[in-house]
Design an enzyme around this catalytic site. Structure first.
Site, PDB file in Angstrom:
ATOM      1  N   CYS A 409       0.265  10.343  -0.430  1.00 12.35           N
ATOM      2  CA  CYS A 409       1.720   9.685  -0.566  1.00 12.35           C
ATOM      3  C   CYS A 409       1.601   8.313  -1.357  1.00 12.35           C
ATOM      4  CB  CYS A 409       1.963   9.151   0.882  1.00 12.35           C
ATOM      5  SG  CYS A 409       1.937  10.604   2.169  1.00 12.35           S
ATOM      6  N   ALA A 411       3.322   7.019  -3.995  1.00 10.35           N
ATOM      7  CA  ALA A 411       4.325   5.666  -4.664  1.00 10.35           C
ATOM      8  C   ALA A 411       4.192   4.478  -3.895  1.00 10.35           C
ATOM      9  CB  ALA A 411       5.761   6.327  -4.219  1.00 10.35           C
ATOM     10  N   PRO A 412       4.014   3.418  -4.575  1.00  9.82           N
ATOM     11  CA  PRO A 412       4.479   3.399  -6.017  1.00  9.82           C
ATOM     12  C   PRO A 412       3.167   3.338  -7.037  1.00  9.82           C
ATOM     13  CG  PRO A 412       4.225   1.235  -4.968  1.00  9.82           C
ATOM     14  CD  PRO A 412       4.086   2.172  -3.932  1.00  9.82           C
ATOM     15  N   GLY A 413       2.140   4.013  -6.455  1.00  8.95           N
ATOM     16  CA  GLY A 413       0.806   4.152  -7.234  1.00  8.95           C
ATOM     17  C   GLY A 413       0.087   3.199  -7.315  1.00  8.95           C
ATOM     18  N   GLY A 414      -0.030   2.029  -6.468  1.00  2.00           N
ATOM     19  CA  GLY A 414      -1.055   1.031  -6.271  1.00  2.00           C
ATOM     20  C   GLY A 414      -2.517   1.617  -6.238  1.00  2.00           C
ATOM     21  N   CYS A 534      -0.158   1.266   7.533  1.00  2.00           N
ATOM     22  CA  CYS A 534       0.281  -0.317   7.374  1.00  2.00           C
ATOM     23  C   CYS A 534       0.849  -0.573   8.840  1.00  2.00           C
ATOM     24  CB  CYS A 534       0.990  -0.850   6.237  1.00  2.00           C
ATOM     25  SG  CYS A 534       2.684   0.175   6.199  1.00  2.00           S
TER      26      CYS A 534
END
Lengths: 658, 180
Positions: A409, A411-414, A534
């Protein structure tokens, strides 16, 4: 001229409205407090001419007698009284002092200075004189009324009225407020007199005994007063539980805050502060309600959070969830070094610092004169805006070069770009996200950061094991309710209810199993999976891991993170696997980063434990009743996913519909 | 995910050579493995063989990007280079322009470069030559076309354009949805 007092209609004094000649309207003068009420005159009969004459004469006579008496008394009294007072002063020292201070207190500030400077003794003797005169007045009155026994009763009353408010009184009332103390004085002096008289008759020993008794009484009275004071203080501090019908009343927020504090105090020492007929449940229920109103949570979520934290941590967690965490950035080690980046940003007017010992790429931004997400350095891909907590799962994953890694999962790619940076653009990284629009953000970020070893895909994570089963490492940052990032998105507080939570953890369980299935346990370097959310709720963290431990041949391993609190092994009705200690939890109030959970699993084989029936029973024991249907659902989907699911045709999306 | 046709390959390489000249060879013959250009939905991706193998196992519908996107073929058959290729163009650039810090912001907002903002320029740049634009600290900012040759640039007035903006890294924010 001056102001006209409207004595004729005292009850209905009306201010004339509208602008007058004078800017400030003055009210009619107030009657002096000692004066007889004028309206009383209307009630009484008017005096006849003769009566008035007689009254005048009477007054004249009285005044003459008064003067004579006063002169006589002054001479006698000073001799009598002063020694008496001296005698008494030993025992009643405190008393008189108190009275004095009372009197002094009642003067205005401007008077205070000269009153203090004057000899304090003078206050009381003067009063005594006045009182004497009052006494004599009353005596005279009595005599006179006897003399003028034939006169009408009304007259007497009017006389008394008149006399009660003598001119002396008016004069004394000019020194504002003193007249209040006069009755007390009167009483005390009278008492003293009586005592003096009786003292004369008693033996000295008896006198001494009497004195002692009096002193004792006084002490007792004092003690009593103190006790009362203490009781008052205690009653103010201890929280009074509201009546049952008042619990649902809306009260203003400051009061709610106070009540929360009070309840927390009561709960901190329940035996001491509780009310007899109230149970702990009553208090916690009220606390729950108040916290919901104060922090605007829904009851379900607040209850879950209350179960999670001890009371002393609860408030700090909730308060920390209201305030945003510091902005942090992660250096892109593919393009620059942290020191160079920090220098470049400082030159642009950004105030920053290294994030801590645990990270070599993180920076904390305190404040900035330029938008931190639009500097040329940012656009050139030298750094990524990323929460401190988001760096932890990647550090736990510890990717190696030339590995095959999946971010399920992404997104956003951090986190995915962090992985790629650690891999130094070697190997293969598959950044997957089911949402196509969110996956576009990965494209932008990856190209900006210069990541070339990646495939960006939009599979449903649960289907990935059908395509790949050879990943060395998998990062699953599962979608969650977001209870750890309430400071970022406060909508969570109200919007998440039980079904949302159930959907979340069902999906998380499915994703986790899929992630485990796509791992290659034979990998020489890897076979690891990192699960992170989170969220702080145990349902989404420990429960999910526990479920995976039962369902697949995986074990928890150390995350390699040096800080963070250990995961729960016991929580209310849940009993988790003892190795759950190896997981890490992060809280906004203790670590000053978003609430986060990180667990690292190692896969040992592709074996799927077969004893499903016994596990079913176990699950019924370990989970709430609410969970049961969900578990069944999960079970069903699992059987479909791993045994029967057709790869093509209508049936292929069957699980999604569920 | 298919190989480029010869015709498209020719158009693509022609365009690329405007910026990096003969260095295209270096992009294809690399020491760290085989790299290749692949076309998907008119877009050209530069990708390593390893990554391509993984990608080829996936359903093409589910892949939205693989490796690095270099640009796309327009409907009229021309090739347009995207800013995403900057990481490969910048190191091999033959003609460069450096712009002053004051002009950086202007360029990153999509504006052309004026003479006043020009810091340095490669000698022997001809007119309409593809150039890569750098900041004074050698951070690649984008690319464009030289509006004037180097000699002309020296004598022109400060407000005249010296480079036309074709792509700049501001597009990562401005046109995030259009990158692919």
């Amino acid at each position: 001229m001056g102001r006209k007092a409207k004595f004729d209609d005292v009850g209905t004094v009306k201010q004339i409205k509208g602008p007058g000649r004078k800017a400030k309207k003055q009210k009619p003068p107030k009657m002096l407090p000692g004066l007889p009420k004028v309206e009383g005159e209307n009630d009484l009969k008017k005096l006849s001419h003769r009566q008035k004459q007689r009254a005048a004469r009477r007054i004249k006579k009285k005044e003459e007698i008064k003067l004579i008496r006063k002169e006589k008394k002054k001479g006698v009294k000073k001799e009598d009284n002063i020694p008496n007072i001296n005698e008494k002063s030993d025992s009643k020292n405190i008393d008189t002092k108190n009275i004095k201070s009372e009197i002094i207190k009642q003067f205005s500030d401007s008077n205070n200075s000269w009153l203090k400077s004057k000899n304090s003794n003078s206050v009381i003797p003067e009063r005594d004189d006045d009182i004497e005169s009052y006494d004599s007045n009353s005596v005279i009155d009595d005599e006179q009324s006897e003399e003028n026994g034939l006169e009408s009763f009304d007259e007497d009353i009017s006389d008394d009225d008149y006399l009660a408010g003598t001119l002396d009184d008016v004069d004394s009332s000019n020194e504002s407020g003193i007249e209040d103390t006069i009755p007390k004085k009167k009483l005390s002096t009278k008492k003293r007199k009586a005592e003096d008289e009786s003292d004369d008759e008693l033996l000295p020993i008896e006198k001494a005994a009497k004195k002692l008794k009096a002193a004792k009484k006084k002490e007792e009275a004092k003690d009593n007063e103190e006790m009362k004071m203490q009781i008052n203080v205690a009653s103010q501090d201890v929280f009074v539980f509201p009546a049952d019908d008042k619990i649902d009343e809306h009260i203003p927020i400051p009061e709610v805050e106070q009540r929360i504090k009070d309840i927390l105090l009561v709960l901190s020492n329940f035996n001491k502060f509780r009310e007899e007929n109230r149970s702990r449940q009553d208090y916690t229920a009220l606390l729950l309600k108040d916290l919901c109103t104060y922090f605007s949570y829904n009851t379900f979520l607040m209850e879950k959070i209350m179960h999670l934290f001890p009371l002393e941590d609860l408030m700090s967690f909730l308060e920390a969830s209201e305030t945003p965490r510091p902005v942090t950035i992660r250096t892109n080690s593919l393009k620059t070094r942290r020191r160079d980046l920090a220098q470049a940003l400082i030159n642009r007017g950004v105030n920053l610092d290294p994030i801590g010992n645990w990270s070599k790429v993180g920076l904390v931004v305190y404040n900035s004169t330029v938008p931190i997400g639009a500097t040329p350095e940012y656009l050139a891909g030298h750094y990524m805006l990323q929460a401190a907590s988001s760096m932890l799962p990647v550090m736990a994953l510890a990717p190696q070069e030339n590995e095959h890694i999946l971010d399920m999962c992404a997104a956003p790619g951090g986190k995915a770009s962090h992985i790629a940076a650690i891999m130094k653009n070697t190997g293969v990284l598959i950044a997957n996200d089911v949402n196509k629009n969110r996956a576009k953000a990965i494209v932008g970020n990856f190209h900006r950061m210069g990541i070339a070893n990646s495939v960006i895909s939009t599979y449903d994570g649960r289907h990935i094991p059908q395509i790949f089963k050879n990943f060395d490492r998998v990062l699953l940052d599962a979608p969650c309710t977001g209870t750890g990032v309430i400071s970022k998105d406060s909508g969570v507080k109200m919007s998440k209810d039980e079904t949302d939570l159930q959907r979340c953890f069902t999906l998380q369980r499915e994703l986790l199993l899929a992630a485990i299935d796509s791992l290659n346990y034979k990998s020489p370097t890897g076979g690891y999976l990192v699960y992170s959310t989170c969220s702080v709720l145990a349902e989404e963290n420990e429960c999910v891991i526990d479920y995976a431990l039962k369902k697949r041949d995986v074990k928890l391993v150390d995350t390699g993170l040096t800080f963070g609190t250990e995961g729960f092994t016991n929580l209310r009705q849940h009993r988790f696997h003892p190795t759950m200690k190896l997981t890490r939890r992060y809280y906004p109030h203790t670590h000053n980063m978003d609430g986060f959970f990180v667990a690292k699993l190692k896969k040992f084989s592709n074996v799927i434990p077969k004893n499903e029936e016994s596990e079913n029973e176990e699950k019924v024991d370990t989970n709430d009743n609410n969970d049961n249907d969900i578990n069944d659902e999960v079970q069903n989907t699992k059987t479909v996913t791993f045994k029967k699911r057709p790869k093509h045709g209508r049936g292929k999306n069957r699980t999604e519909k569920k | 995910m298919k190989q480029l046709t010869d015709e498209r390959m020719k158009i693509f390489f022609e365009k690329l050579s405007k910026y990096i000249g003969q260095n295209i060879k270096l992009l294809i013959d690399r020491s760290d493995g085989k790299y290749c250009f692949r076309e998907k939905k008119d877009r050209v991706y530069y990708v390593s063989e390893k990554v391509l193998n993984m990608g080829s196992m996936m359903n093409p519908d589910n892949i939205i990007s693989i490796g690095t996107c270099f640009g796309k073929f327009t409907k009229s058959g021309k090739f347009r280079i995207h800013i995403t290729s900057l990481d490969y163009l910048a190191p091999y650039a033959q003609h460069k322009m450096w712009i002053k810090p004051a002009a950086e912001q202007q360029f990153l907002y999509g504006h052309n470069i004026l003479k006043s903002g020009l810091g340095r320029i490669t000698e022997s740049t001809t007119q309409y030559q593809g150039v890569i634009v750098f900041s004074m600290s050698d951070v690649p900012l984008g690319f464009g076309v030289a509006a004037k040759s180097t000699t002309e640039c020296k004598h022109t007035d400060p407000l005249s354009v010296v480079c036309f903006n074709q792509a700049d890294i501001g597009e990562f924010i401005r046109c995030e949805d259009d990158l692919i």
